[in-house]
Design a protein around this motif. Sequence first.
Motif, PDB file in Angstrom:
ATOM      1  N   ARG A 142      -0.458  -3.621 -14.795  1.00 28.17           N
ATOM      2  CA  ARG A 142      -0.821  -3.633 -13.396  1.00 28.17           C
ATOM      3  C   ARG A 142      -0.186  -4.853 -12.749  1.00 28.17           C
ATOM      4  O   ARG A 142      -0.083  -5.909 -13.384  1.00 28.17           O
ATOM      5  N   PRO A 154       2.722   0.096 -10.955  1.00 30.78           N
ATOM      6  CA  PRO A 154       1.288   0.392 -11.041  1.00 30.78           C
ATOM      7  C   PRO A 154       0.461  -0.682 -10.339  1.00 30.78           C
ATOM      8  O   PRO A 154       0.653  -1.871 -10.583  1.00 30.78           O
ATOM      9  N   LEU A 155      -0.420  -0.245  -9.465  1.00 36.56           N
ATOM     10  CA  LEU A 155      -1.234  -1.157  -8.672  1.00 36.56           C
ATOM     11  C   LEU A 155      -2.699  -0.773  -8.850  1.00 36.56           C
ATOM     12  O   LEU A 155      -3.014   0.281  -9.399  1.00 36.56           O
ATOM     13  N   GLY A 156      -3.578  -1.614  -8.384  1.00 37.43           N
ATOM     14  CA  GLY A 156      -4.990  -1.292  -8.497  1.00 37.43           C
ATOM     15  C   GLY A 156      -5.793  -2.081  -7.478  1.00 37.43           C
ATOM     16  O   GLY A 156      -5.232  -2.866  -6.712  1.00 37.43           O
ATOM     17  N   THR A 198      -5.171  -5.681  -7.093  1.00 40.91           N
ATOM     18  CA  THR A 198      -3.859  -6.137  -6.641  1.00 40.91           C
ATOM     19  C   THR A 198      -3.939  -6.672  -5.213  1.00 40.91           C
ATOM     20  O   THR A 198      -4.633  -6.102  -4.375  1.00 40.91           O
ATOM     21  N   PHE A 201       1.367   4.856  -1.544  1.00 42.02           N
ATOM     22  CA  PHE A 201       1.003   4.524  -2.937  1.00 42.02           C
ATOM     23  C   PHE A 201       0.271   3.189  -3.012  1.00 42.02           C
ATOM     24  O   PHE A 201      -0.522   2.961  -3.920  1.00 42.02           O
ATOM     25  N   ALA A 228      -3.960   2.976  -3.960  1.00 39.42           N
ATOM     26  CA  ALA A 228      -4.414   2.190  -5.114  1.00 39.42           C
ATOM     27  C   ALA A 228      -5.552   1.254  -4.739  1.00 39.42           C
ATOM     28  O   ALA A 228      -6.099   0.572  -5.606  1.00 39.42           O
ATOM     29  N   VAL A 275      -5.328  -1.392  -2.832  1.00 36.53           N
ATOM     30  CA  VAL A 275      -4.808  -2.768  -2.845  1.00 36.53           C
ATOM     31  C   VAL A 275      -5.398  -3.556  -1.675  1.00 36.53           C
ATOM     32  O   VAL A 275      -5.577  -3.042  -0.575  1.00 36.53           O
TER      33      VAL A 275
END
Lengths: 177, 576, 277
Positions: free
Chosen positions: B71, B91-93, B96, B110, B114, B116
Amino acid sequence: MSDKADAPSVSTLSDLLAVAYQIEVDAIERYKMLAEQMETHNNVELAAVFRDLARAEGIHAAEIRRLAGDVDVAALGPEVGQWMTGDSPEAADLSSAHYMMSRAEALRMALAGEERALAFFEEVVKSVEDPEARELAKQLVEEEREHVELCHQLIRRHDKPLRRLGVEDPDAPEPQG
Amino acid sequence: MQLAEISSVSLAFLGSGGAGVISTGELLLEAACKNGWYGLLTRSVGPQIRGGEAAAMLRLATQPVDCHADRFDLLVAVDWLNAQRFALEMPLGPRTIALCDPESGAVPEFVRAAGVRVIELPLKAMTAANPEWRPNMIALGAALRVLGLPEDAARAAIENRFGDKGAAVIVASLAAVKGGADAVESGVLPARLPAPAASGTARWRISGNQAVGLGAVRGGVRFAAAYPITPATEILEWLALNLAKVGGALVQAEDELASINMIIGGSYAGAPSITATSGPGLSLMVEGIGLATAAEVPIVVVDVMRGGPSTGIPTKSEQSDLNIALYGMHGDAPHIVVAPQSVSDCVFTAQWATYLAEAMQIPVLLLSDQFMGQAHAAIDRPADVAFVGQRRIARDIAGTYRRYSLNGPNVTAMALPGTPGGQYTADGLSHSERGTPSSAASDHRAQLDKRANKVHEFDFGDHWATLHGSGEIAVLTWGSVTGAVLEGIALARTDGIDVRVIAPRLLLPAQPERMAAALGGVRELIVIEQSHGAQFYRYLRAHYHLPRNVRVVNSAGPLPLRPGDIYRELTAERAA
Amino acid sequence: MSAEPKPAYKASDFKSDIAPIWCPGCGDYHVLLSITRALAQLGKPPEQVAIVSGIGCSSRIPAYTNCYGFHGVHGRALPIATGLKVIRPDQTVIVTTGDGDGYSIGGNHFLHACRRNLDLTMIVMDNHIYGMTKGQPSPTTEPDLDTALTPGGTGLRPFNPLVIALASGANFVARAFAGNIGQTTSIIVDAVTHPGFSFVEILSPCVTFRPDQRSWKTQVHPAPVDATDDPARAARRIMTDDGFNLGVLYRGNRQPYTPKFGGSGCDLSELEREFEL
């Protein structure tokens, strides 16, 4: 190649000896190559003919060495030059060889060489001024005449209907590359 | 808020043409490394030569890292133009943080999806107020502050990079960095990378491609022939500059057919020789490699693998050239295939490859890949090793020289041009002991035996593979995937799952006895690789006895395998 | 005549004991003779000469000599020779090739070897045919030659290798005829001695697949004028001649390519400096 003479220049006796020797050496080399080619291509009979011819030229070369006495004809060879167009007169024409050639064809090849050598020495007789050289040239002309006659005799003995080169080969060439 | 300490932090700079995000990433890596951290920098770019969207992806850590994390912790967008392209690679979450300018357009789908946390960084307003500031320098400053680094950390890197552009540029850049740092809060990241422990070992910042060049020169390479191809060109460019320093030379070739044959000529003449290429170039070189096998001319051929087949994805990684490296040649052509496992390992493996080529008078293929080839990493200085190419040379030749002699060792002494009495013709035709062309069955078989035996007899030692951990579950992997696998099993171990990892560095010749020992007691085997066709798995099946219970985890490039992917595979197996 | 130093070598010193497999009558026998004679005249010992070839009848030459040799794969003689010469500039390096090996599959290397202008000599035995694979047309084959692969002929214009060599930057361009052993020898000596990339096209008849080429010996003739150092003039002459003009046609004065080797070499640890943090 304007900076090179078209043929060896002959003005002295030692020049002529060197050229005559060179002619024989070239002839020997060429007959040996032909013999080797025939061996590679399984024409055993012709290989023997060419070995015989090489031996005969070897005798001639030895004769010239004897005539030359102290003159180092081998060393002089490169100095008198070589044939720029065409070939050394007595050297068999490799390009007229064929692996299925007959004995008579080989002898014709030899005859052509002897005739060229004869013509070369006849020209020297006409052009050279040095009396000793001219005398030797005349002698060489006589010898070449004998060789020409000998070739004719041998051809008559072995002549069969001429096989045309390349066309009667029952085996196609094998791809290798 | 008390920040949790983690061992690495991942961030990416994003931007489109002219934004300079790649060089920003390089400056940050250098600054972080100077601060004592380790790190890894990779790039992802669009297909444009100039002006394309680009991402610099960094992972900074307190210890050497060979792969990206699962991540990203921080995303710094100079702009969002075409950023959607990177959705799969980034990949983020919810943890982030994204720093971006609201004036640069909408946050891409995107990123929003996620969850973010977006923090504004008013780049346009700041550059409007300070026309000499460049947005990427502001972004660099902001990143330094968020990471907890002083903005001065980048000073040396900036001075180094912009030195030839004059003092004004340096002053403006440093001012922009400071401006960027002051524009953000330092505590926004939920975790902070601890200060590095003082390390006694010397550290390097190097790319995998540079590391291959250095290793090869250490191993004795003094000649290279080069035809440019992405992503291998940096090896050749490094060699061009550095071979000249050690009495060697590089020649640019007209194509790969020429480069492979040039090094065969150079090696025949006595110089340990190398070329580097990528998939399409390797396809063209294969005939030449077969010639080097038959004529027993040592060469090293580096293939920096990219997505294939055909032109594929020149800028992105895949492990799909294994088959051609192993089996590309016609005829029975014994040769060596080796593969490094990390940027650092590129130094060792290239040096070893050169040594093996010279020792056995044989072509050695080194399979690197775009991921580690173009990655810049801060690493501990690789240990010095003693592998230096030593070729058996024929000197003082008396009697008939037999280049390919069958009496004596299978690696026969090679005469170099100029040695009296050593004249021979190196030949791609089947030949006799003297090198004379021969189509005789006896010569053919005897020379095939000679060439096979010299490889079989050779003791490759412990370097054939790296072995890690223990347990009844084993992972077999290779190349740059090894880094992610090792992190993945470390994660699994915290769950009490012990996994051993076997990563062959030597792929050809296969080492069945050593592999059998390495697999001793293994109940389950997981094969992990980055190839759509499971080439590594099929290779293992062809050459080794594998446990009955085998699972294959193969994914095509270009997305890198991440530690979490491996961890999930291991834990999924437990759960099943 | 001035007394030149006696040559230390004879042509036979440059011949190996391997018997050629060419067809009797092949022009390549003449070329082999000319090469060995030229090497004897050049006076370097056989171990200081390397002969590199690809695949084809003409490419068999290295093993028939007593020099260092490399018989590589089809079309790649020039790159091998390039690597060899770069590493061993002290060696005399000669490439022996044919019209298929040198102009077709190896065509790109031909252009770039001319352009690179390394001190090499490229000898092409041109017989306008693929001999070893049994008579397919090459880039120099006449458009109407009926072959099994191209029934009725290719319909393609043959290219002119001498003009291509010239346009690509060869520093010496000559045409010879295999049967004129003296002249061919002299041209080879000239080509090897001339600095930079020397290109010698030798018309070398294939008696098996092109028996018509036996007539070449009556068609060839010396070039009417001396070599020029003006490539434009040379190109005009070559493009308008009958294809049987023999002699040195162009003699340039470009500096040969010499790769830069960085002296004796620094300590390897110096290479690490750029990586140190």
